[in-house]
Design a protein around this motif. Sequence first.
Motif, PDB file in Angstrom:
ATOM      1  N   ARG A 123      38.160  55.296  35.174  1.00 35.83           N
ATOM      2  CA  ARG A 123      38.837  54.396  34.242  1.00 35.83           C
ATOM      3  C   ARG A 123      39.224  55.139  32.962  1.00 35.83           C
ATOM      4  O   ARG A 123      40.339  54.981  32.441  1.00 35.83           O
ATOM      5  CB  ARG A 123      37.922  53.215  33.920  1.00 35.83           C
ATOM      6  N   ASP A 153      33.531  48.998  43.992  1.00 39.92           N
ATOM      7  CA  ASP A 153      33.985  49.154  42.607  1.00 39.92           C
ATOM      8  C   ASP A 153      35.035  50.253  42.477  1.00 39.92           C
ATOM      9  O   ASP A 153      35.965  50.134  41.675  1.00 39.92           O
ATOM     10  CB  ASP A 153      32.800  49.448  41.689  1.00 39.92           C
ATOM     11  N   LYS A 156      38.243  48.660  43.830  1.00 36.43           N
ATOM     12  CA  LYS A 156      38.734  47.618  42.931  1.00 36.43           C
ATOM     13  C   LYS A 156      39.285  48.205  41.639  1.00 36.43           C
ATOM     14  O   LYS A 156      40.362  47.804  41.161  1.00 36.43           O
ATOM     15  CB  LYS A 156      37.599  46.638  42.631  1.00 36.43           C
ATOM     16  N   THR A 157      38.565  49.164  41.071  1.00 36.35           N
ATOM     17  CA  THR A 157      38.996  49.765  39.811  1.00 36.35           C
ATOM     18  C   THR A 157      40.355  50.427  39.951  1.00 36.35           C
ATOM     19  O   THR A 157      41.262  50.218  39.129  1.00 36.35           O
ATOM     20  CB  THR A 157      37.957  50.796  39.322  1.00 36.35           C
ATOM     21  N   TYR A 159      42.592  49.927  42.261  1.00 35.72           N
ATOM     22  CA  TYR A 159      43.599  48.904  42.567  1.00 35.72           C
ATOM     23  C   TYR A 159      44.120  48.268  41.280  1.00 35.72           C
ATOM     24  O   TYR A 159      45.318  48.026  41.126  1.00 35.72           O
ATOM     25  CB  TYR A 159      42.998  47.832  43.479  1.00 35.72           C
ATOM     26  N   GLU A 160      43.226  48.030  40.355  1.00 34.64           N
ATOM     27  CA  GLU A 160      43.621  47.410  39.085  1.00 34.64           C
ATOM     28  C   GLU A 160      44.532  48.308  38.260  1.00 34.64           C
ATOM     29  O   GLU A 160      45.282  47.826  37.412  1.00 34.64           O
ATOM     30  CB  GLU A 160      42.374  47.026  38.293  1.00 34.64           C
TER      31      GLU A 160
END
Length: 454
Positions: A123, A153, A156-157, A159-160
């Motif tokens: 991130r 996670d 998902k991370t 993908y965001e």
Amino acid sequence: MSSLIAKYNVPGPRYTSYPTVPFWNTADFNRYDWQQRLTSAFATSNYTAGISLYIHLPYCESLCTFCGCNKRITRNHGVEEPYVGALLDEWAMYCEWLPERPRLAELHLGGGTPSFFSTHQLRRLLMGIFRYADVVDEPDFGWEGHPNNTSYDHLKTLYEFGFRRVSFGVQDYDLVVQQAIHRHQPFANVRRVTEQAREIGYTSISHDLVFGLPFQQVSSIQDTVKQTLSLRPDRISFYSYAHVPWIKGNGQRGFRDEDLPNGDQKRDLYETGRALFEAGGYTEIGMDHFALPHDSLRKAMKAGTLHRNFMGYTTTRTDVIIGLGASSISDVGTAFMQNEKSIDTYLTEIEANQLPILRGHLLTDDDVKIRQLILDIMCRFQTSWSITDWTGEEWALLTSQLDDLRDDGLLDYDTTGLRVRSEGRPFLRNICMVFDRYLTSSPVLATPVFSQTV
């Protein structure tokens, strides 16, 4: 087929670039020329097409003995923070040069093992990248994950942040093969990450398989493909194992040469896999790839827009590819540049605010011409030319080599171009080698460089 394999199974490039890295003219390369060609290509293409960004994340927790990638084996996750910091500093250097904010059309995280990194550090990395960049309307973002350590996670991370493609390294499910290549990976883990990625919304999930591994049998390929088909990935990469044990630190001394299948056996492994993939509804894409009809890679090949670069086959073609991280390669159409391969050297040079250049090459007009011919063959199984593109001597030499390939039933050609026959697709690299001026005109390299073509 057996006689053709014996004839054409020679060392040869995979042509993710032309010229290939061993033949780059590093003596005439310098930072000033690289910067000039980068900013020129950027200025003419950023607004219309955007740029591509490759980020190399080189760490792995264990050594897979089939892997020839640039990586470092460690369980010390304290390496993540300084490495991500260096990547962001390198990106900031580039953005200071560029005349406007880059527009990202393609972004790929490779390795190593990107899923080695925590979601916190990923991130941090991506927030830093997007701080200096915008994104085109329909970007193509993808990353590589190890099924054993990819978490929900992770998926998902990313993908965001806009990632819609993910590839998982599978290699082979046979326990004997896994033991030999030190890649212990149960089917359950692959199924878990595949189903999670699909649940989250990834639109293209790829499984990477390898044929030609030590102790691999037709039966193990059949079993691996059967299990792969049960998960129905959108894409499948079915790579030929590249045996290059002379490359320092790649770990390919974990088994004996005699443990590997020979040329005929290796081709049987591929043909077995290909038949099963095609029976399962997949179409062969370029070299070593298969895709279902709905996948963008399949659509690009059908439309004639398939492209190939240092990241492999892609649906996105930009004039600028910037590579960040140790060993990564940048491409601006008329120039290539590779970063320092040593992670320690890379970190040291970034800390000193120096671009970590290891080597590069400024393409000549002839390089650009031959590069496009090879790209066409790799992506479309055909290419075209004008007879005036060649001198009489060049044409005579070329036709003598093409005649041999035609007589072996691998291609058809005339004064306007060539078309690879279906029988010639297993020898795509050999066909491209005919056009490689550096292979025929340069001195013999002192040490082995390329893997076998079959």
